[in-house]
Design an enzyme around this catalytic site. Structure first.
Site: not given
Ligand code: P1T
Length: 384
Positions: A98, A170, A195
């Site tokens: 990410y 993750d 998510k």
């Molecule tokens: O957006 P947040 O809740 O702070 O999470 C961060 C995050 C951490 N790890 C992974 C694998 C992620 O995909 C994300 C956030 N990703 C998005 C917002 C996206 O659209 O890929």
């Protein structure tokens, strides 16, 4: 008890004072104490809150872990894990990850003299080559965002063990329904609960799960100190979403499988990244360490930004939006949206080009999703 039973019940016994079957939302910021040093387990809601505690108990149970700390976002959860580091430490991370994770890693490199090495996660040997006596954390995303690369968790865990490094997984893309990294040897699991765990695009949240009491203690100290805690209402909504995680994931992956199979032979599609496709480079590994292939599909079109834009503008059912893992289908353009923090040359070298499109396949009727994609691809192709 099995997964969905725990998703519905763990941490959520009937309320002791009223018998309420559904967990109450406890908005109270503070808790009345009986005398100095005597209270019922809660003092102040930054430090601990009963609704948050229920979410943490449930998430720990679903990851087969002992402890969980919930945060106000996935990034806050990631920050809490990075608080385990001190200047001079070294971290190895998968290069497909990410963009926000990359951004915070680079911030730590610049500000706190922590070194990061990015490796292709496809081969455990790449981790073995990069590991040094200074390596404190090995950070993996599997499946990775956005190209769905798979890391062999058990093999990388063995390398970490030999070098006393902590393995952080993750698990956002898989969700605990499809993959439990602690059982495969990871010490820490993080989630963006925004998510699949919440699943309805109406909460931003994060969580860290571990079996290690020392790590839990440090994360708890950090959680209370930094204060990026989720609101009781957000915890309650997340618990409500969590109850259907199992049935949602089944439908997500059924729809994703159909969509990947539709895209694979499409003349305007160059490549499809989906671990469930037999020609995905780590299909067999995914089959071994996951109990399904998930709902994330990415692909390269035979075109660039202009064609991608026509594709996104033509969509009627998919929303053109960041994020993933919710009941509604989303389409995203990583180069400009989720992965914009990665410099262009690095991003392109890692395979995220101007033709890369990422789909978070929702739980709508698959016929409508495929029709939507077919129409949008046709519009983009005509323009090509
Ligand atoms: O957006 P947040 O809740 O702070 O999470 C961060 C995050 C951490 N790890 C992974 C694998 C992620 O995909 C994300 C956030 N990703 C998005 C917002 C996206 O659209 O890929």
């Amino acid at each position: 008890m099995k997964f969905t039973t725990r998703a519905i019940h763990a941490g959520q016994e009937a309320d002791q004072t009223t018998g309420a079957t559904i967990l109450p939302i406890h908005p109270s910021s503070t808790f009345t104490q009986e005398e100095i040093g005597k209270f019922k387990g809660y003092e102040y809601s930054r430090t601990g809150n009963p609704t948050r505690k229920a979410l943490e108990t449930c998430l720990a149970s679903l990851e087969n872990g002992k402890y969980c700390r919930a945060f106000a976002s996935g990034m806050a959860a990631i920050s809490s894990v990075l608080s385990l580091l001190v200047p001079g430490d070294h971290v190895i991370a998968t290069e497909d990850l990410y963009g926000g994770s990359y951004r915070i890693f680079e911030w730590y490199r610049g500000r706190y003299k922590i070194n990061f090495t990015y490796v292709n996660g496809n081969d455990p040997e790449n981790f073995a080559q990069a590991i040094t006596s200074a390596t404190k954390l090995v950070w993996i995303e599997t499946p990775s965002n956005p190209l769905t690369q798979i890391v062999d968790i058990a093999a990388v865990a063995a390398i970490c063990r030999d070098h006393s490094a902590l393995l952080v997984a993750d698990n956002t893309f898989a969700s605990p329904y499809l993959q439990q990294p602690l059982a495969l040897g990871a010490q820490i699991v993080i989630h963006s609960t925004t998510k699949y765990i919440n699943g309805h695009s109406d909460v931003v949240g994060g969580a860290v799960i571990t079996n290690d009491s020392e790590i839990q203690k440090t994360l708890g100290y950090y959680q209370n100190m930094a204060g990026a805690v989720p609101s009781p209402f957000d915890c309650w909504l997340t618990l409500r979403g969590l109850k259907t995680l199992g049935i949602r994931m089944e439908r997500h992956q059924e729809n994703a499988r159909r969509i990947a199979s539709f895209l694979r032979p499409h003349p305007f599609v160059e490549t499809v990244h989906y671990p469930g496709l037999p020609d995905h480079p780590q299909h067999d590994l995914a089959k071994r360490q996951m109990s399904g292939f998930g709902g994330m599909v990415s692909f390269q079109i035979r075109g660039g930004r202009e064609e991608a834009n026509i594709f996104f503008k033509s969509l009627q059912v998919f929303s053109f939006a960041e994020s993933l893992g919710a009941v509604e289908s989303l389409a995203c353009y990583p180069a400009v949206m989720t992965h914009a923090a990665i410099p262009k040359e690095k991003r392109e070298a890692r395979g995220i080009t101007d033709g890369t499109i990422r789909l978070s396949v929702g739980i709508e009727d698959w016929e409508d999703l495929i029709n939507d994609l077919a129409t949008a691809l046709k519009s983009a192709q005509i323009n090509n």
